[in-house]
Design a protein around this motif. Structure first.
Motif, mmCIF file in Angstrom:
data_model
loop_
_atom_site.group_PDB
_atom_site.id
_atom_site.type_symbol
_atom_site.label_atom_id
_atom_site.label_comp_id
_atom_site.label_asym_id
_atom_site.label_seq_id
_atom_site.Cartn_x
_atom_site.Cartn_y
_atom_site.Cartn_z
ATOM 1 N N PHE A 92 4.155 3.066 -4.518
ATOM 2 C CA PHE A 92 2.955 2.226 -4.534
ATOM 3 C C PHE A 92 2.552 1.766 -3.135
ATOM 4 O O PHE A 92 1.681 0.908 -2.990
ATOM 5 N N LYS A 94 0.963 1.877 0.676
ATOM 6 C CA LYS A 94 -0.218 2.416 1.351
ATOM 7 C C LYS A 94 0.051 2.468 2.847
ATOM 8 O O LYS A 94 0.536 1.503 3.432
ATOM 9 N N SER A 106 1.906 -1.047 3.446
ATOM 10 C CA SER A 106 1.754 -2.220 2.576
ATOM 11 C C SER A 106 2.066 -1.810 1.151
ATOM 12 O O SER A 106 1.590 -0.773 0.685
ATOM 13 N N ASP A 107 2.867 -2.605 0.488
ATOM 14 C CA ASP A 107 3.155 -2.404 -0.936
ATOM 15 C C ASP A 107 2.830 -3.708 -1.644
ATOM 16 O O ASP A 107 3.610 -4.642 -1.636
ATOM 17 N N ARG A 108 1.589 -3.737 -2.173
ATOM 18 C CA ARG A 108 1.051 -4.976 -2.725
ATOM 19 C C ARG A 108 1.020 -6.059 -1.650
ATOM 20 O O ARG A 108 0.313 -5.912 -0.682
ATOM 21 N N ASP A 109 1.800 -7.111 -1.745
ATOM 22 C CA ASP A 109 1.731 -8.189 -0.755
ATOM 23 C C ASP A 109 2.801 -8.071 0.329
ATOM 24 O O ASP A 109 2.948 -8.971 1.161
ATOM 25 N N LYS A 133 -4.066 -10.094 2.706
ATOM 26 C CA LYS A 133 -4.827 -8.855 2.588
ATOM 27 C C LYS A 133 -5.505 -8.540 3.925
ATOM 28 O O LYS A 133 -6.185 -9.403 4.495
#
Length: 370
Positions: A92, A94, A106-109, A133
């Motif tokens: 997951f 990015k 980045s993986d979610r937060d 973000k």
């Protein structure tokens, strides 16, 4: 009766130790290895093999990763054969930026560094709630360096920008919110760090500058904008000591596409168009833009793009400043690709294949093999 033990002992005497292979044979083998992990495995066989110098890869790799997925795909513009690796823990994640073989992800937060070849991971501290973000992120040096600093930029329309920074050794992020003195909406391309200043490119060619030492942000009065009527997308990069930008016209990647390259005159503070790159190459994507010197005939004086949405991911795109042609290549078979030219006239050519939806970055053998 056959004496198998005697036969085995005789064969053992005839078998040559792998560590005793001639140096010229070992050099020939390693010269045929393209990907850093292949070279690393070769040199890990024994001390004798490790003494063989790794071949110098004089070009860049294009890496792509789907938004959700465990596979990293790599493509080298010199070789037809692609390479991929499975990394389940990045399913997951990015990719936000790359430099010197390291990925900023980045993986979610959660934000972290990751080296896909050594599988080393360096996590960054959590951001304050509501500021986790970023639209774009970059870092200045590998996380193993004392010079490593990470920047995250998140614009709020064209009036406000949030810039967060963290330097190696710090336990928390520094979050800064600035009101633009001049309206500017940053482009989604990565910023450029140069001489202590972080440059952010606006969609119209304006520049915003963050002074890292003073902690101040301002949109520059000049350049007011790039001399371009309408912009499909634009990019910012550092080429040696110059700051350069590339603008793609409103036509995008179609017949009649206009692609222009500019250098920032830091005395007059204006964009000056340049018509040739000499022996330089530009590799562009939203995540990572970089310049490099070409050591391979035919690759110089070109701009390499990683994507073209309408072709569904089976292509490579580059623009030749010498001919003013945009050349699009897409995969036809395992080893061949077809290309067509978009420019003043059509001209079919055959070139090596490329991948899309990726980011350009340096992967050097020494980043993996030492």
């Amino acid at each position: 009766m056959t004496n198998y033990r005697a036969i085995e002992e005789e064969l053992a005497d005839e078998i040559r130790d792998w560590t005793g292979l001639p140096t010229d044979i070992l050099n020939l083998i390693i010269s045929r290895l393209y990907f850093p992990t292949e070279i690393s495995r070769f040199r890990g066989v024994c001390t004798a093999w490790k003494s063989i110098p790794a071949p110098l890869v004089r070009s860049q790799w294009l890496m792509s990763k789907p938004p959700i997925g465990t596979r990293l795909n790599f493509f080298h513009p010199l070789y037809c054969k692609p390479y991929s690796m499975e990394i389940p823990e990045l399913e997951f994640a990015k990719v936000r930026f790359s430099k010197d073989g390291w990925l900023l992800m980045s993986d979610r937060d959660v934000n972290f560094f990751y080296n896909p070849f050594t599988r080393a991971k360096v996590e960054l501290p959590d951001l304050p709630q509501g500021y986790n973000k970023f639209r774009v992120m970059i870092f200045t040096a590998p996380p193993t360096s004392s010079d490593c600093a990470v920047f995250g930029v998140n614009p709020l329309f064209d009036e406000v920008v949030c810039i967060s920074t963290i330097v190696r050794g710090e336990g928390s992020w520094n979050v800064n919110i600035f009101h633009n003195n001049i309206p500017m909406f940053p482009s989604p391309c990565n910023p450029v760090f140069c001489n202590g200043l972080l440059y952010c490119l606006g969609r119209d060619g304006k520049l915003g500058v963050f002074d890292c030492e003073e902690g101040k942000w301002r949109v520059l009065d000049k350049p007011e904008k790039a001399p371009f009527d309408s912009v499909y997308e634009n990019f910012l990069m550092k080429c040696e000591e110059d700051i350069m930008s590339v603008f793609v016209g409103k036509e995008g990647f179609k017949r009649g596409a206009k692609i222009s390259v500019f250098r920032l005159d830091r005395v007059k503070m204006e964009w000056q168009e340049i018509k040739e790159l000499g022996d330089k190459m530009l590799f562009l994507s939203d995540s990572t833009c970089l310049s490099a010197t070409s050591h391979i005939p035919g690759m110089e004086n070109k701009i390499y793009f990683p994507k073209l949405p309408r072709l569904h991911g089976r292509y490579g795109v580059f623009y030749s400043l010498a001919t003013a042609f945009l050349i699009i290549t897409f995969l036809k078979s395992k080893y061949l690709s077809y290309a067509y030219v978009v420019g003043r006239r059509a001209a079919p050519v055959y070139l090596k294949a490329g991948f899309s939806n990726g980011m350009w970055h340096f992967l050097r053998a020494k980043d993996v093999t030492g």
